[in-house]
Design an enzyme around this catalytic site. Structure first.
Site, PDB file in Angstrom:
ATOM      1  N   LYS A 112       0.830  -1.211   0.000  1.00  0.00           N
ATOM      2  CA  LYS A 112       0.000   0.000   0.000  1.00  0.00           C
ATOM      3  C   LYS A 112       0.860   1.253   0.000  1.00  0.00           C
ATOM      4  O   LYS A 112       0.533   2.231  -0.674  1.00  0.00           O
ATOM      5  CB  LYS A 112      -0.913   0.024   1.241  1.00  0.00           C
ATOM      6  CG  LYS A 112      -2.078  -0.952   1.156  1.00  0.00           C
ATOM      7  CD  LYS A 112      -3.071  -0.685   2.276  1.00  0.00           C
ATOM      8  CE  LYS A 112      -4.010  -1.851   2.490  1.00  0.00           C
ATOM      9  NZ  LYS A 112      -4.832  -1.718   3.707  1.00  0.00           N
ATOM     10  N   LYS A 195      -5.448 -11.333  -6.648  1.00  0.00           N
ATOM     11  CA  LYS A 195      -6.688 -11.469  -5.874  1.00  0.00           C
ATOM     12  C   LYS A 195      -7.668 -10.380  -6.268  1.00  0.00           C
ATOM     13  O   LYS A 195      -7.261  -9.289  -6.690  1.00  0.00           O
ATOM     14  CB  LYS A 195      -6.390 -11.420  -4.372  1.00  0.00           C
ATOM     15  CG  LYS A 195      -5.971 -10.056  -3.881  1.00  0.00           C
ATOM     16  CD  LYS A 195      -5.949  -9.961  -2.346  1.00  0.00           C
ATOM     17  CE  LYS A 195      -5.533  -8.525  -1.983  1.00  0.00           C
ATOM     18  NZ  LYS A 195      -5.302  -8.282  -0.585  1.00  0.00           N
ATOM     19  N   LYS A 198     -10.507  -4.084  -4.332  1.00  0.00           N
ATOM     20  CA  LYS A 198     -10.980  -2.766  -4.759  1.00  0.00           C
ATOM     21  C   LYS A 198      -9.845  -1.968  -5.375  1.00  0.00           C
ATOM     22  O   LYS A 198     -10.045  -1.202  -6.310  1.00  0.00           O
ATOM     23  CB  LYS A 198     -11.505  -1.985  -3.550  1.00  0.00           C
ATOM     24  CG  LYS A 198     -12.811  -2.521  -3.049  1.00  0.00           C
ATOM     25  CD  LYS A 198     -13.962  -1.613  -3.467  1.00  0.00           C
ATOM     26  CE  LYS A 198     -15.242  -2.224  -2.951  1.00  0.00           C
ATOM     27  NZ  LYS A 198     -16.435  -1.624  -3.442  1.00  0.00           N
TER      28      LYS A 198
HETATM   29  P1  TYM Z   1     -10.627  -6.026   4.457  1.00  0.00           P
HETATM   30  O1  TYM Z   1     -11.683  -5.040   4.807  1.00  0.00           O
HETATM   31  O2  TYM Z   1      -9.624  -5.653   3.433  1.00  0.00           O
HETATM   32  O3  TYM Z   1     -11.285  -7.367   3.980  1.00  0.00           O
HETATM   33  C1  TYM Z   1     -12.295  -8.022   4.733  1.00  0.00           C
HETATM   34  C2  TYM Z   1     -12.097  -9.525   4.627  1.00  0.00           C
HETATM   35  O4  TYM Z   1     -12.186  -9.952   3.267  1.00  0.00           O
HETATM   36  C3  TYM Z   1     -11.109 -10.816   2.975  1.00  0.00           C
HETATM   37  N1  TYM Z   1     -10.781 -10.712   1.535  1.00  0.00           N
HETATM   38  C4  TYM Z   1     -10.673 -11.745   0.697  1.00  0.00           C
HETATM   39  N2  TYM Z   1     -10.808 -13.075   0.882  1.00  0.00           N
HETATM   40  C5  TYM Z   1     -10.651 -13.875  -0.189  1.00  0.00           C
HETATM   41  N3  TYM Z   1     -10.365 -13.414  -1.426  1.00  0.00           N
HETATM   42  C6  TYM Z   1     -10.220 -12.100  -1.678  1.00  0.00           C
HETATM   43  N4  TYM Z   1      -9.958 -11.667  -2.886  1.00  0.00           N
HETATM   44  C7  TYM Z   1     -10.363 -11.196  -0.580  1.00  0.00           C
HETATM   45  N5  TYM Z   1     -10.289  -9.843  -0.452  1.00  0.00           N
HETATM   46  C8  TYM Z   1     -10.545  -9.575   0.839  1.00  0.00           C
HETATM   47  C9  TYM Z   1      -9.976 -10.322   3.846  1.00  0.00           C
HETATM   48  O5  TYM Z   1      -8.993 -11.314   4.032  1.00  0.00           O
HETATM   49  C10 TYM Z   1     -10.715  -9.973   5.127  1.00  0.00           C
HETATM   50  O6  TYM Z   1     -10.860 -11.104   5.952  1.00  0.00           O
HETATM   51  N6  TYM Z   1      -7.241  -5.708   8.081  1.00  0.00           N
HETATM   52  C11 TYM Z   1      -8.552  -6.226   7.784  1.00  0.00           C
HETATM   53  C12 TYM Z   1      -9.638  -5.751   8.726  1.00  0.00           C
HETATM   54  C13 TYM Z   1      -9.400  -5.970  10.164  1.00  0.00           C
HETATM   55  C14 TYM Z   1      -9.453  -7.204  10.873  1.00  0.00           C
HETATM   56  C15 TYM Z   1      -9.233  -6.884  12.228  1.00  0.00           C
HETATM   57  C16 TYM Z   1      -9.643  -8.519  10.477  1.00  0.00           C
HETATM   58  C17 TYM Z   1      -9.159  -4.996  11.096  1.00  0.00           C
HETATM   59  N7  TYM Z   1      -9.054  -5.563  12.331  1.00  0.00           N
HETATM   60  C18 TYM Z   1      -9.217  -7.875  13.231  1.00  0.00           C
HETATM   61  C19 TYM Z   1      -9.628  -9.505  11.454  1.00  0.00           C
HETATM   62  C20 TYM Z   1      -9.393  -9.184  12.814  1.00  0.00           C
HETATM   63  C21 TYM Z   1      -8.929  -5.773   6.394  1.00  0.00           C
HETATM   64  O7  TYM Z   1      -8.473  -4.755   5.917  1.00  0.00           O
HETATM   65  O8  TYM Z   1      -9.874  -6.506   5.785  1.00  0.00           O
END
Ligand code: TYM
Length: 332
Positions: A112, A195, A198
């Site tokens: 990022k 993957k 967005k």
């Molecule tokens: P975020 O908001 O980017 O994504 C939410 C969840 O979606 C999953 N994900 C995917 N899984 C499979 N294939 C894909 N192409 C794909 N794109 C996204 C992500 O793995 C995620 O589980 N850092 C985290 C948010 C967070 C969090 C936490 C998660 C903040 N605190 C505590 C768990 C525990 C995030 O940005 O997810």
């Protein structure tokens, strides 16, 4: 019951198919077997610039989508991260336990910040994973249901929990990732080597759950496959077809083997037409339900208020223990 915790960022527009299949679907499934805490991580969202009014709207939109996807406030605790100030408070303690080099090795940060340039990337983006550590440890979560891209952050959480426990005495549960192999990584429909996301996907490669169902069907029909003609799962040789089979199988419950059999001797077009229909059947009620929650912001806000209250009870207790262990003088 073992405890799970997970979070999702409030993004503009809607969640994408990767979010749903990789994470949210598992959140729904774990509600009955686990003591489940799920949150919209608005504090994480502000690590990149946000328009204030949009952030507020996107936070409600995220909560509405989670409810529409099947989270039930009677069976899980659904809340907004910033409603529970303990996240930022424990985050600070965790910042002070993390090595600078250790944080610098987080691959999501590297990606990022490279995209933004080092002058625009914030210190908040740098400590993002450490706030995530605090999110998880505050609830003494046993498991964290996420997609593959979050694995490194869960590893960091384990390291910091063990470090804290070793230095100050047993305080935190050391959590394990809960990542389903089949849906750990949903790929871009146009570029099945990356993957679905967005930030990296082109519009045609990305399925936003709240898009017009017709547009979604069209994207499935124009998904990149290969020059072979056999419908068979092979993630290395046939990543596009395999991605479609994964999506199909997860949404319908038919196994990959069953699908391979069903499409034996058939052309890619047949698979895509059917999957497009499956997708439309999935997103159409999802959109309606999301809109229903959005049309009733009072109910939505009261669900979130109750969730925050439940979350705070747990978080406050853990934070008090951690502060005490570290040697911070309690306020009388
Ligand atoms: P975020 O908001 O980017 O994504 C939410 C969840 O979606 C999953 N994900 C995917 N899984 C499979 N294939 C894909 N192409 C794909 N794109 C996204 C992500 O793995 C995620 O589980 N850092 C985290 C948010 C967070 C969090 C936490 C998660 C903040 N605190 C505590 C768990 C525990 C995030 O940005 O997810």
């Amino acid at each position: 019951r073992p405890r799970v915790l997970s979070g999702i960022q409030p993004t503009a527009g809607s969640f994408h198919l990767g979010n749903y299949l990789g994470a949210v679907r598992q959140w729904v499934a774990l509600q009955d077997s686990h003591d489940a805490f799920y949150m919209v991580v608005d504090l994480h969202a502000i690590t990149v610039p946000q328009e204030p009014a949009e952030l507020r709207a996107n936070t409600r939109l995220a909560a509405a989508q989670l409810l529409a996807a099947g989270l039930d406030p009677d069976r899980c605790t659904l809340f907004v991260q910033s409603h529970v100030p303990e996240h930022a408070q424990l985050g600070w303690v965790m910042n002070c336990l993390t090595g600078f080099g250790e944080a610098s090795r987080m691959t999501q940060f590297k990606d990022k910040s490279a995209r933004q340039g080092s002058d625009r990337a914030t210190v908040g983006l740098f400590t993002y994973p450490i706030l995530q550590v605090a999110d998880i440890l505050l609830y003494q979560a046993h498991q964290v249901p996420v997609g593959e891209d979050q694995r490194q952050h869960i590893e960091l959480t384990r390291d910091l929990a063990e470090r804290f426990n070793g230095r100050f005495g047993d305080t935190f549960t050391v959590p394990a990732p809960y990542i389903l192999k089949e849906t750990a990584k949903i790929f871009d429909l146009q570029e099945p080597a990356i993957k679905m996301s967005k930030s990296a996907s082109t519009p045609k490669g990305l399925i936003n759950l709240l898009d017009e169902p017709k547009a979604t069907a069209k994207k499935i029909k124009s998904a990149v496959t290969d020059t072979d003609t056999v419908i068979r799962y092979d993630a290395v040789e046939k990543p596009g077809v395999s991605n479609l089979l994964t999506i199909y199988s997860t949404l319908t419950g038919e196994t990959i083997a069953e699908l391979e059999k069903k499409y034996e001797g058939k052309m890619y077009g047949a698979l895509k037409t059917d999957l497009a229909e499956v997708m439309v059947e999935f997103v159409t009620p999802f959109r309606t339900r999301t809109q229903e929650y959005l049309d009733d912001p009072e109910t939505l806000d009261s669900i979130l208020a109750k969730g925050a209250e439940k979350a705070r009870t747990v978080a406050a207790e853990t934070l008090a223990q951690a502060y005490e262990k570290v040697g911070l003088l309690p306020a009388k």
